[in-house]
Each structure stands twice: as structure tokens, then as C-alpha cells.
Design an enzyme around this catalytic site. Sequence first.
Site, PDB file in Angstrom:
ATOM      1  N   LYS A  11      50.503 -13.492 -50.798  1.00  0.00           N
ATOM      2  CA  LYS A  11      51.724 -14.234 -51.393  1.00  0.00           C
ATOM      3  C   LYS A  11      53.194 -13.689 -51.087  1.00  0.00           C
ATOM      4  CE  LYS A  11      53.108 -11.509 -55.050  1.00  0.00           C
ATOM      5  NZ  LYS A  11      54.712 -10.949 -55.119  1.00  0.00           N
ATOM      6  N   PRO A  94      49.127  -6.005 -46.274  1.00  0.00           N
ATOM      7  CA  PRO A  94      49.769  -4.650 -46.195  1.00  0.00           C
ATOM      8  C   PRO A  94      49.642  -4.397 -47.930  1.00  0.00           C
ATOM      9  CG  PRO A  94      51.296  -5.918 -45.121  1.00  0.00           C
ATOM     10  CD  PRO A  94      50.121  -6.813 -45.450  1.00  0.00           C
ATOM     11  N   ALA A  96      50.672  -2.419 -51.394  1.00  0.00           N
ATOM     12  CA  ALA A  96      51.905  -2.152 -52.081  1.00  0.00           C
ATOM     13  C   ALA A  96      53.080  -2.521 -51.269  1.00  0.00           C
ATOM     14  CB  ALA A  96      51.899  -0.532 -52.445  1.00  0.00           C
ATOM     15  N   GLY A  98      54.249  -5.679 -52.160  1.00  0.00           N
ATOM     16  CA  GLY A  98      54.971  -6.913 -53.138  1.00  0.00           C
ATOM     17  C   GLY A  98      54.229  -8.332 -52.536  1.00  0.00           C
ATOM     18  N   GLY A 101      48.244  -8.228 -52.365  1.00  0.00           N
ATOM     19  CA  GLY A 101      47.012  -8.031 -51.873  1.00  0.00           C
ATOM     20  C   GLY A 101      45.807  -7.706 -52.883  1.00  0.00           C
ATOM     21  N   GLY A 102      46.043  -6.702 -53.832  1.00  0.00           N
ATOM     22  CA  GLY A 102      45.233  -6.353 -54.668  1.00  0.00           C
ATOM     23  C   GLY A 102      45.069  -7.180 -55.741  1.00  0.00           C
ATOM     24  N   SER A 103      45.781  -8.087 -56.187  1.00  0.00           N
ATOM     25  CA  SER A 103      45.784  -8.869 -57.143  1.00  0.00           C
ATOM     26  C   SER A 103      44.907 -10.155 -56.532  1.00  0.00           C
ATOM     27  CB  SER A 103      46.946  -9.531 -57.641  1.00  0.00           C
ATOM     28  OG  SER A 103      47.779  -8.621 -58.252  1.00  0.00           O
ATOM     29  N   ASP A 136      49.815 -10.583 -61.416  1.00  0.00           N
ATOM     30  CA  ASP A 136      49.758 -11.369 -60.433  1.00  0.00           C
ATOM     31  C   ASP A 136      48.498 -12.334 -60.069  1.00  0.00           C
ATOM     32  OD1 ASP A 136      52.489 -11.158 -59.993  1.00  0.00           O
ATOM     33  OD2 ASP A 136      52.225  -9.762 -58.131  1.00  0.00           O
TER      34      ASP A 136
END
Length: 287
Positions: A11, A94, A96, A98, A101-103, A136
Site C-alpha cells: 500500500k 520492501p 520497513a 512504509g 508488507g508485514g501487515s 494497518d
Amino acid sequence: MRSIRVRTPAKINLFLRVLGRRSDGYHELETLFQAVDLHDELVIKESAEASTLDVPGFPDLETGENLVLKAVRWVSEKTGRRISVDIRLTKRIPIAGGLGGGSSDAAAALKGMCELFHLGLTPDELLEGATSIGADVPFFLVGGTAMGEGIGERLTPVDVSLEYGLVLVDPGFPVSTATVFRELSRSLTGQTRPGKLRDVLREGLEPAEMLHNDLQPVSERLYPKIAGIRTTLENAGVDAALMSGSGSAIFGLTQPDSAHAERVKERLPDHWKVFLTRPVGEGILID
């Protein structure tokens, strides 16, 4: 054993305004989320053993603190079932930067497990789980374009033009979201500011005309390289450029034809990690 493949988007934040600090330590904000077609991929397999997470090329992510495994634990606790899975996560978004990705991966794990095991969790129950995992995560259950309020978990889908391209630059270093918000808090008063995003959306502006991020000046002060990349993107001919979330990724908007984005990319340093992508109207995709 059954398995399922899930593609999960990154996002960007076309608009992000911090309204104030809450008593629970979080920040009240308003943001405009936009899903883009840069995806991670999860393959979720039923397992008879304890759940595992394999992230090729990123062994540091294979820990119990990964949001994907937090999602697995939440589903087990919520349903009262012993959910055991082997998850292979292919990272393209990528880390960390913004870009969520992890969310996004956590939301994909929630939806994927519900599909794989026919759990029958309602949208409200999934939203409850997503919110408990991260601010997020709820957006990725919705995807497309959505206004986020509160800490970003109160979502309203909105209709904004998707007729543009994106040149996305990964600076190659992570940004600490906690540090950025802590620095921003020094400038906040005790009063909550009124929101502006609803008014901006009513004006019917094109995406390039509405770009705003309260966190950008803070991150650029802490990490001057971000400001340099943004300026280089602007000089390379994008219509507008902005940092996503708390950084470190910076995106530039181009015309919808791919030729404009290609021309911009040609003017950027060869050693930069650049993605040519576009906004999409959907979220998580299950094969």
C-alpha cells in the site's frame, strides 16, 4: 495435506495527517490508503506438526514475532481449534519501508486460513483479529482505496481515480515508525486537530493534487537521504512525489501510460531499487 496460495499487495498513503496523541499512546490520524500491484505471496499448507514460517532470503523474519505467526495464533485462539500450518512467504515488498508488507502478509494469513479450513469467521471477527495484530492490517482485508481513521482501523472505501502510474523507490534502509512518531509528538499540543481528509475528498481532486504526509518532514530530518530521493524523483519528471507512511519508501505519480514511468526510471541512478507499479482496486487475491 491441503494448501492455498495467497497474493497480498503493498500500500501507499496518498494522504496522512496526524490529529493528536491518544491516552493509550497511539496517534489519532486520518489517511488515504491505496493498494498497489506490488505483491508478496504466501503458500499456506496444512500441517500435522507445530506451525512454521519459511521466508527465503530473510531468515531474520522467521520468528514468533512475525505478524504472520501472530495471525496463526489469533485464529487458533478465536476458533478454539488447533490450527497448524507451514507457511512459505515470498517477500517482494520492501521491509520497513512504509508500504505495509508485514501487515499485508498478516491479513493474507488470516484470510487464507479461513479459506483453507472453512472457518466461517465473519468480516467483523476478521476485523477484530486484524486490529489486534496491527493498525494497518485491517486495510488489507478491504484493499482498493480506503480512508482510514482512528489509528487507521476505521475504514471507509472511497472512489478515487486509479488512472496513474507509480515509480516507487526503496532506499534500502528501514525507518523506525516508533521513532518518527515520537519525534512528531514533540510538536503536538494536547488538543486534537480537526480532520481535513473528508473535505479533500469532496473536492474531487486528482491523486497528484491531494498528496500530503505529516510524517514526511520528520523522516526527512532524521534520514536526509529520503529528501534527496524525493527531490531526484521530482527532477526526473514525476507529476508529484511523496513518502509512504513513516518511510522509507518514496513514490512518484506518473501518467497512466507506462512510457512516462519508463522515462522517469531511465533518469534515476542505476543502483537504486526501483519498482514500476500501479494502483489497484482490490486487495488480497486467493488462488
